[in-house]
Design an enzyme around this catalytic site. Structure first.
Site: not given
Ligand SMILES: Cc1cc2nc3c(=O)[nH]c(=O)nc-3n(C[C@H](O)[C@H](O)[C@H](O)COP(=O)(O)OP(=O)(O)OC[C@H]3O[C@@H](n4cnc5c(N)ncnc54)[C@H](O)[C@@H]3O)c2cc1C
Length: 388
Positions: A157, A342, A365, A367
């Site tokens: 978050i 560099g 928001e 991936t």
């Molecule tokens: C800096 C930062 C700030 C954030 N801020 C917020 C926030 O304020 N509020 C909030 O709610 N969340 C926040 N997030 C969370 C962010 O929205 C999630 O990290 C993101 O939605 C991906 O979820 P995950 O990290 O669990 O990855 P996963 O869902 O585990 O995905 C891992 C990989 O698998 C791929 N993948 C997953 N499902 C599929 C599919 N069906 N087809 C193809 N590929 C797939 C993904 O693209 C990714 O490459 C933040 C994340 C970061 C890094």
């Protein structure tokens, strides 16, 4: 925007935003990144500047700026400090479901405080086991008379620990599908049982805290529920639809900052008796970078205009804007590091920071794989419709 040209008002706004960002945000960007510290000085300047009011409606004390003006705000701040751009749009995202679906009393209690800069907010959808698959969320909200009791954990978050309120999505009916079993709530920072868990140590966006939220029998008054019970996931996706172009704007800003720095450097650095800007190999890189930035900007502004107009196809346009702009930011910042050689790889220049920051825009928001799924689904649905 008259077709593809910005209005004089927008151009004038951009000049004012650029002056503000360069004078009052840029000086603290490297320090925030280096120390992983919240850029409070930038936030204070943002509050004082009055630009904080721009993306909020007039009835809550905002300036009622349109989507393109809001994108420009995020873009110009991100051009000098991507972490600071997060404090611009995370609070706005946290307010989006409240403005769209909350009771007038709830909106009147929360939003004006955000507009004045007294309060900040977070948008809390992700969980440790529910990232891309948000429907598998497990945080539970159990109705008990005139309040709800929340238990569970949110992850990733933005603004965790800084925010004064949290827009939280939780399961109210575990037997229903998530489409109808999730509700949205405002949880205030001092609610008993609510605490901040682990803060992540991140590659980029280091001036913006990202962390866990822990809910241990947190009592939330039913008046803090946003809209209807069971409609929460729809509200969450609706907010993302209008915010994804803004992540795109953040990406455009990062890319523009990297392009500007690389182009400047290319006129200063000399090798083989010439400016490196004289080498066609460098010129082609700069030309490709500039073209990608401009194309991304157009997709972002168009999606913003569509959000304002509630135009058909807005979901697809929003995903395309976020997807293309964040991929452009990653490629442009990587090439910008290359233009500096560099020097680009050192912390003497902001390029390596911009490259690290750009990466996050491809992840949050939704991936970019998820954005591609959204775009493809809409495209293929249209074909099916046409065949009927
Ligand atoms: C800096 C930062 C700030 C954030 N801020 C917020 C926030 O304020 N509020 C909030 O709610 N969340 C926040 N997030 C969370 C962010 O929205 C999630 O990290 C993101 O939605 C991906 O979820 P995950 O990290 O669990 O990855 P996963 O869902 O585990 O995905 C891992 C990989 O698998 C791929 N993948 C997953 N499902 C599929 C599919 N069906 N087809 C193809 N590929 C797939 C993904 O693209 C990714 O490459 C933040 C994340 C970061 C890094």
């Amino acid at each position: 925007m008259s077709t593809f040209l910005l209005s004089d008002e927008h151009e004038e706004l951009r000049r004012a935003l650029r002056r503000f960002a360069e004078d009052q945000v840029a000086p603290f960007a490297a320090e925030a990144d280096e120390r992983s510290e919240y850029p409070w000085k930038s936030f204070e300047a943002y509050r004082e500047s009055g630009f904080i009011r721009l993306p909020y409606p007039l009835e809550h004390g905002g300036d009622g700026g349109d989507g393109i003006a809001y994108a420009m705000l995020v873009e110009e701040v991100a051009r000098v400090c991507a972490s600071s751009a997060l404090f611009v749009f995370i609070s706005r995202l946290a307010c989006a479901p409240i403005l769209a679906h909350g009771s007038p009393e709830l909106a009147a209690r929360i939003v004006p405080k955000v507009v004045s800069g007294e309060w900040q907010g977070s948008y809390c959808l992700s969980e440790p086991q529910a990232g891309s698959d948000v429907g598998s969320m497990a945080t539970r909200a159990l109705r008990d008379g005139d309040h709800y009791v929340l238990n569970g954990r949110k992850a990733w978050i933005s603004n965790a620990g800084v925010s004064d309120f949290y827009t939280v999505f939780a399961v109210t009916d575990p037997d229903a599908s998530r489409r109808t079993g999730v509700s949205a709530f405002v949880v205030e920072r001092d609610a008993p049982g609510f605490s901040i868990g682990k803060l992540e140590s991140k590659m980029g966006m280091r001036g913006s805290p990202t962390g866990e939220l822990l809910f241990d029998d947190v009592v939330v008054p039913a008046t803090n529920r946003i809209g209807e019970e069971g409609e929460g996931l729809g509200y969450a996706f609706g907010a993302l639809n209008s915010s994804r172009p803004i992540v795109g704007a953040q990406a455009v800003g990062i890319a523009q900052g990297a392009l500007d720095a690389a182009a400047r450097y290319s006129k200063e650095r000399r090798q083989f008796g010439s400016q490196i800007a004289d080498f066609q190999g460098v010129q082609f890189m700069l030309a490709d970078m500039a073209t990608r930035v401009e194309a991304a900007r157009l997709l972002v502004y168009r999606a913003c205009a569509m959000v304002d107009a509630e135009a058909p196809g807005v979901t697809r346009a929003s995903s395309m804007a976020k997807l293309f702009a964040s991929d452009a930011a990653m490629s442009v910042t990587t090439d910008a590091v290359q233009v500096l050689g560099g020097a680009g790889y050192t912390r003497d220049f902001p390029l390596e920071r911009m490259m690290r920051d750009a990466k996050a825009t491809q992840i949050y928001e939704g991936t970019n794989q998820i954005q591609r799924i959204v775009v493809a689904r809409h495209l293929l649905d249209e074909i099916t419709e046409q065949r009927r």
